[in-house]
Design a protein around this motif. Structure first.
Motif, mmCIF file in Angstrom:
data_model
loop_
_atom_site.group_PDB
_atom_site.id
_atom_site.type_symbol
_atom_site.label_atom_id
_atom_site.label_comp_id
_atom_site.label_asym_id
_atom_site.label_seq_id
_atom_site.Cartn_x
_atom_site.Cartn_y
_atom_site.Cartn_z
ATOM 1 N N VAL A 85 28.855 9.210 49.624
ATOM 2 C CA VAL A 85 28.059 10.000 50.548
ATOM 3 C C VAL A 85 28.968 11.012 51.239
ATOM 4 O O VAL A 85 30.038 10.661 51.726
ATOM 5 N N VAL A 86 28.542 12.256 51.200
ATOM 6 C CA VAL A 86 29.231 13.316 51.925
ATOM 7 C C VAL A 86 28.566 13.424 53.288
ATOM 8 O O VAL A 86 27.360 13.669 53.378
ATOM 9 N N VAL A 87 29.339 13.223 54.339
ATOM 10 C CA VAL A 87 28.814 13.284 55.696
ATOM 11 C C VAL A 87 29.214 14.626 56.301
ATOM 12 O O VAL A 87 30.377 15.016 56.256
ATOM 13 N N TYR A 88 28.221 15.323 56.871
ATOM 14 C CA TYR A 88 28.483 16.643 57.445
ATOM 15 C C TYR A 88 27.829 16.760 58.809
ATOM 16 O O TYR A 88 26.924 15.999 59.146
ATOM 17 N N GLU A 89 28.311 17.706 59.586
ATOM 18 C CA GLU A 89 27.801 17.937 60.932
ATOM 19 C C GLU A 89 26.630 18.918 60.903
ATOM 20 O O GLU A 89 26.546 19.760 60.006
ATOM 21 N N PRO A 90 25.732 18.834 61.899
ATOM 22 C CA PRO A 90 24.623 19.793 61.976
ATOM 23 C C PRO A 90 25.163 21.226 61.960
ATOM 24 O O PRO A 90 26.218 21.513 62.530
ATOM 25 N N GLY A 91 24.450 22.089 61.271
ATOM 26 C CA GLY A 91 24.862 23.479 61.160
ATOM 27 C C GLY A 91 25.650 23.775 59.895
ATOM 28 O O GLY A 91 25.791 24.925 59.507
ATOM 29 N N PHE A 92 26.172 22.735 59.242
ATOM 30 C CA PHE A 92 26.906 22.930 57.995
ATOM 31 C C PHE A 92 25.895 23.045 56.864
ATOM 32 O O PHE A 92 25.010 22.199 56.720
ATOM 33 N N ASP A 93 26.010 24.090 56.046
ATOM 34 C CA ASP A 93 25.107 24.292 54.909
ATOM 35 C C ASP A 93 25.693 23.579 53.698
ATOM 36 O O ASP A 93 26.622 24.062 53.059
ATOM 37 N N VAL A 94 25.146 22.425 53.392
ATOM 38 C CA VAL A 94 25.669 21.585 52.320
ATOM 39 C C VAL A 94 25.297 22.103 50.924
ATOM 40 O O VAL A 94 25.929 21.733 49.942
ATOM 41 N N GLY A 95 24.307 22.978 50.830
ATOM 42 C CA GLY A 95 23.870 23.505 49.537
ATOM 43 C C GLY A 95 24.980 24.155 48.730
ATOM 44 O O GLY A 95 25.187 23.807 47.560
ATOM 45 N N PRO A 96 25.721 25.113 49.309
ATOM 46 C CA PRO A 96 26.810 25.735 48.551
ATOM 47 C C PRO A 96 27.900 24.747 48.122
ATOM 48 O O PRO A 96 28.470 24.881 47.037
ATOM 49 N N LEU A 97 28.176 23.756 48.936
ATOM 50 C CA LEU A 97 29.159 22.735 48.580
ATOM 51 C C LEU A 97 28.716 22.000 47.322
ATOM 52 O O LEU A 97 29.475 21.879 46.350
ATOM 53 N N LEU A 98 27.487 21.518 47.315
ATOM 54 C CA LEU A 98 26.999 20.768 46.154
ATOM 55 C C LEU A 98 26.860 21.648 44.926
ATOM 56 O O LEU A 98 27.116 21.203 43.806
ATOM 57 N N ALA A 99 26.455 22.887 45.123
ATOM 58 C CA ALA A 99 26.372 23.809 43.986
ATOM 59 C C ALA A 99 27.748 24.026 43.370
ATOM 60 O O ALA A 99 27.898 24.052 42.141
ATOM 61 N N ALA A 100 28.785 24.151 44.207
ATOM 62 C CA ALA A 100 30.145 24.334 43.697
ATOM 63 C C ALA A 100 30.628 23.087 42.957
ATOM 64 O O ALA A 100 31.268 23.188 41.906
ATOM 65 N N VAL A 101 30.305 21.900 43.487
ATOM 66 C CA VAL A 101 30.664 20.648 42.801
ATOM 67 C C VAL A 101 29.965 20.587 41.451
ATOM 68 O O VAL A 101 30.589 20.314 40.420
ATOM 69 N N ARG A 102 28.661 20.842 41.463
ATOM 70 C CA ARG A 102 27.884 20.827 40.218
ATOM 71 C C ARG A 102 28.470 21.803 39.203
ATOM 72 O O ARG A 102 28.681 21.450 38.034
ATOM 73 N N ASP A 103 28.741 23.019 39.633
ATOM 74 C CA ASP A 103 29.245 24.048 38.723
ATOM 75 C C ASP A 103 30.618 23.685 38.161
ATOM 76 O O ASP A 103 30.881 23.881 36.980
ATOM 77 N N ARG A 104 31.487 23.143 39.005
ATOM 78 C CA ARG A 104 32.819 22.784 38.534
ATOM 79 C C ARG A 104 32.746 21.634 37.517
ATOM 80 O O ARG A 104 33.426 21.662 36.494
#
Length: 181
Positions: A16-35
Protein backbone atom coordinates in the motif's frame (compact mmCIF):
# COMPACT_ATOMS: atom_id res chain seq x y z
CA UNK A 1 2.19 -13.93 9.29
CA UNK A 2 3.03 -11.93 6.19
CA UNK A 3 1.44 -12.77 2.83
CA UNK A 4 4.23 -13.32 0.33
CA UNK A 5 4.51 -14.18 -3.32
CA UNK A 6 5.83 -17.63 -4.22
CA UNK A 7 8.72 -16.10 -6.17
CA UNK A 8 10.04 -13.94 -3.32
CA UNK A 9 9.17 -15.33 0.12
CA UNK A 10 10.56 -12.32 2.04
CA UNK A 11 8.55 -9.73 0.10
CA UNK A 12 4.88 -9.19 1.00
CA UNK A 13 2.53 -9.70 -1.93
CA UNK A 14 0.30 -6.85 -0.77
CA UNK A 15 1.65 -3.31 -0.78
CA UNK A 16 0.00 0.00 0.00
CA UNK A 17 1.28 3.42 -0.98
CA UNK A 18 0.27 5.91 1.70
CA UNK A 19 0.01 9.56 0.69
CA UNK A 20 -1.07 12.84 2.23
CA UNK A 21 -4.17 14.82 1.17
CA UNK A 22 -3.42 17.02 -1.82
CA UNK A 23 -0.98 14.55 -3.37
CA UNK A 24 -2.12 13.44 -6.85
CA UNK A 25 -1.44 9.71 -6.83
CA UNK A 26 -2.57 9.22 -10.45
CA UNK A 27 0.70 10.30 -12.10
CA UNK A 28 2.69 8.17 -9.66
CA UNK A 29 0.75 5.02 -10.52
CA UNK A 30 0.79 5.81 -14.22
CA UNK A 31 4.59 6.11 -14.08
CA UNK A 32 4.87 2.79 -12.19
CA UNK A 33 2.56 1.11 -14.70
CA UNK A 34 4.46 2.54 -17.67
CA UNK A 35 7.87 1.58 -16.31
CA UNK A 36 6.79 -1.98 -15.56
CA UNK A 37 4.99 -2.36 -18.90
CA UNK A 38 8.06 -1.12 -20.78
CA UNK A 39 10.06 -4.07 -19.42
CA UNK A 40 7.90 -6.44 -21.47
CA UNK A 41 8.25 -9.35 -19.04
CA UNK A 42 5.27 -8.77 -16.77
CA UNK A 43 1.52 -8.93 -17.29
CA UNK A 44 -0.35 -6.14 -15.51
CA UNK A 45 -4.01 -5.61 -14.81
CA UNK A 46 -6.53 -3.65 -12.80
CA UNK A 47 -7.08 0.10 -12.60
CA UNK A 48 -5.21 3.28 -11.72
CA UNK A 49 -7.01 6.42 -10.49
CA UNK A 50 -6.74 9.78 -12.16
CA UNK A 51 -8.61 13.06 -12.17
CA UNK A 52 -10.71 14.28 -15.07
CA UNK A 53 -12.26 17.64 -15.92
CA UNK A 54 -13.73 19.98 -13.35
CA UNK A 55 -17.34 19.31 -12.41
CA UNK A 56 -19.92 22.06 -11.88
CA UNK A 57 -19.25 22.03 -8.12
CA UNK A 58 -15.55 22.80 -8.70
CA UNK A 59 -14.29 19.30 -7.87
CA UNK A 60 -12.50 17.14 -10.40
CA UNK A 61 -14.18 14.10 -11.91
CA UNK A 62 -12.73 10.86 -10.53
CA UNK A 63 -11.74 8.25 -13.08
CA UNK A 64 -10.34 4.73 -12.91
CA UNK A 65 -8.25 3.85 -15.95
CA UNK A 66 -7.99 0.22 -17.05
CA UNK A 67 -4.30 -0.72 -17.01
CA UNK A 68 -4.64 -2.93 -20.10
CA UNK A 69 -7.05 -1.07 -22.40
CA UNK A 70 -6.47 2.49 -21.20
CA UNK A 71 -10.24 3.00 -21.05
CA UNK A 72 -11.28 5.33 -18.26
CA UNK A 73 -14.43 4.78 -16.22
CA UNK A 74 -15.95 7.72 -14.38
CA UNK A 75 -16.60 6.89 -10.74
CA UNK A 76 -18.00 10.31 -9.93
CA UNK A 77 -21.13 12.10 -11.00
CA UNK A 78 -21.78 15.78 -11.53
CA UNK A 79 -24.47 16.74 -9.03
CA UNK A 80 -24.51 20.42 -9.95
CA UNK A 81 -22.86 23.64 -8.88
CA UNK A 82 -24.24 23.77 -5.33
CA UNK A 83 -23.74 20.10 -4.49
CA UNK A 84 -21.52 19.25 -1.56
CA UNK A 85 -22.55 15.63 -0.97
CA UNK A 86 -20.67 12.53 -2.04
CA UNK A 87 -20.16 12.45 -5.81
CA UNK A 88 -19.22 8.76 -6.02
CA UNK A 89 -21.00 6.93 -8.83
CA UNK A 90 -21.42 3.41 -7.49
CA UNK A 91 -22.30 2.10 -10.97
CA UNK A 92 -19.01 3.44 -12.31
CA UNK A 93 -17.13 1.86 -9.42
CA UNK A 94 -18.83 -1.46 -10.17
CA UNK A 95 -17.70 -1.27 -13.81
CA UNK A 96 -14.13 -0.55 -12.70
CA UNK A 97 -14.26 -3.51 -10.30
CA UNK A 98 -14.86 -5.73 -13.32
CA UNK A 99 -11.45 -4.76 -14.74
CA UNK A 100 -9.83 -5.80 -11.47
CA UNK A 101 -11.74 -9.10 -11.43
CA UNK A 102 -10.73 -9.77 -15.03
CA UNK A 103 -7.07 -9.20 -14.15
CA UNK A 104 -7.35 -11.68 -11.28
CA UNK A 105 -9.16 -14.22 -13.47
CA UNK A 106 -6.50 -13.80 -16.16
CA UNK A 107 -3.77 -14.51 -13.59
CA UNK A 108 -1.73 -11.36 -14.25
CA UNK A 109 1.62 -10.92 -12.52
CA UNK A 110 0.59 -7.71 -10.73
CA UNK A 111 -2.79 -6.15 -9.96
CA UNK A 112 -3.41 -2.43 -9.47
CA UNK A 113 -6.62 -1.97 -7.47
CA UNK A 114 -6.75 1.80 -7.15
CA UNK A 115 -7.58 3.48 -3.85
CA UNK A 116 -8.58 2.15 -0.48
CA UNK A 117 -10.91 5.01 0.46
CA UNK A 118 -14.22 5.71 2.21
CA UNK A 119 -16.16 2.96 0.43
CA UNK A 120 -13.53 0.36 1.27
CA UNK A 121 -13.27 1.58 4.88
CA UNK A 122 -17.04 1.03 5.13
CA UNK A 123 -16.71 -2.54 3.83
CA UNK A 124 -17.57 -1.87 0.17
CA UNK A 125 -15.69 -0.74 -2.93
CA UNK A 126 -12.73 -2.89 -4.02
CA UNK A 127 -12.21 -4.76 -0.71
CA UNK A 128 -13.47 -8.01 -2.18
CA UNK A 129 -11.14 -7.72 -5.17
CA UNK A 130 -8.12 -7.10 -2.91
CA UNK A 131 -9.00 -10.26 -0.99
CA UNK A 132 -9.52 -12.23 -4.22
CA UNK A 133 -6.09 -11.19 -5.49
CA UNK A 134 -4.48 -12.24 -2.21
CA UNK A 135 -6.24 -15.61 -2.28
CA UNK A 136 -5.02 -16.07 -5.88
CA UNK A 137 -1.46 -15.25 -4.77
CA UNK A 138 -1.16 -12.26 -7.10
CA UNK A 139 0.99 -9.33 -5.91
CA UNK A 140 -1.38 -6.41 -5.41
CA UNK A 141 -0.78 -2.66 -5.23
CA UNK A 142 -3.19 -0.37 -3.38
CA UNK A 143 -3.00 3.36 -2.60
CA UNK A 144 -4.65 5.28 0.21
CA UNK A 145 -4.61 8.62 1.99
CA UNK A 146 -2.96 8.59 5.37
CA UNK A 147 -6.35 9.13 7.02
CA UNK A 148 -7.43 5.59 6.12
CA UNK A 149 -4.61 3.73 7.91
CA UNK A 150 -6.83 2.55 10.77
CA UNK A 151 -9.49 1.08 8.49
CA UNK A 152 -6.74 -0.40 6.31
CA UNK A 153 -5.09 -2.13 9.29
CA UNK A 154 -8.49 -3.49 10.37
CA UNK A 155 -8.90 -4.96 6.88
CA UNK A 156 -5.36 -6.12 6.03
CA UNK A 157 -3.93 -6.94 9.44
CA UNK A 158 -0.14 -7.28 9.29
CA UNK A 159 -0.07 -8.82 5.82
CA UNK A 160 1.23 -5.87 3.79
CA UNK A 161 4.16 -3.57 3.10
CA UNK A 162 3.78 0.21 3.36
CA UNK A 163 5.49 2.10 0.55
CA UNK A 164 6.21 5.81 0.16
CA UNK A 165 4.69 7.67 -2.81
CA UNK A 166 7.89 7.19 -4.83
CA UNK A 167 8.05 5.56 -8.27
CA UNK A 168 11.42 3.88 -7.67
CA UNK A 169 10.28 2.36 -4.35
CA UNK A 170 7.03 1.03 -5.83
CA UNK A 171 8.77 -0.41 -8.91
CA UNK A 172 11.40 -2.07 -6.69
CA UNK A 173 8.66 -3.70 -4.60
CA UNK A 174 6.78 -4.85 -7.72
CA UNK A 175 9.90 -6.42 -9.21
CA UNK A 176 10.69 -8.21 -5.95
CA UNK A 177 7.13 -9.33 -5.31
CA UNK A 178 6.86 -10.82 -8.79
CA UNK A 179 10.29 -12.46 -8.65
CA UNK A 180 11.86 -10.17 -11.24
CA UNK A 181 14.32 -8.23 -9.05
Amino acid sequence: MTQTSPASPAVPALAVVVYEPGFDVGPLLAAVRDRLAARGDMSLGGVVPRYGDLLANGRHAMLLEDVVSGDATAISQDLGAGADSCILDVDGLTRARLAITKAIDDGVDLVFVGKFAKQEAAGHGVREEIAQAMIAGIPTLVVMRDGQTGAWADFAGDDFLTLPPDVDAVVAWALSATGRA
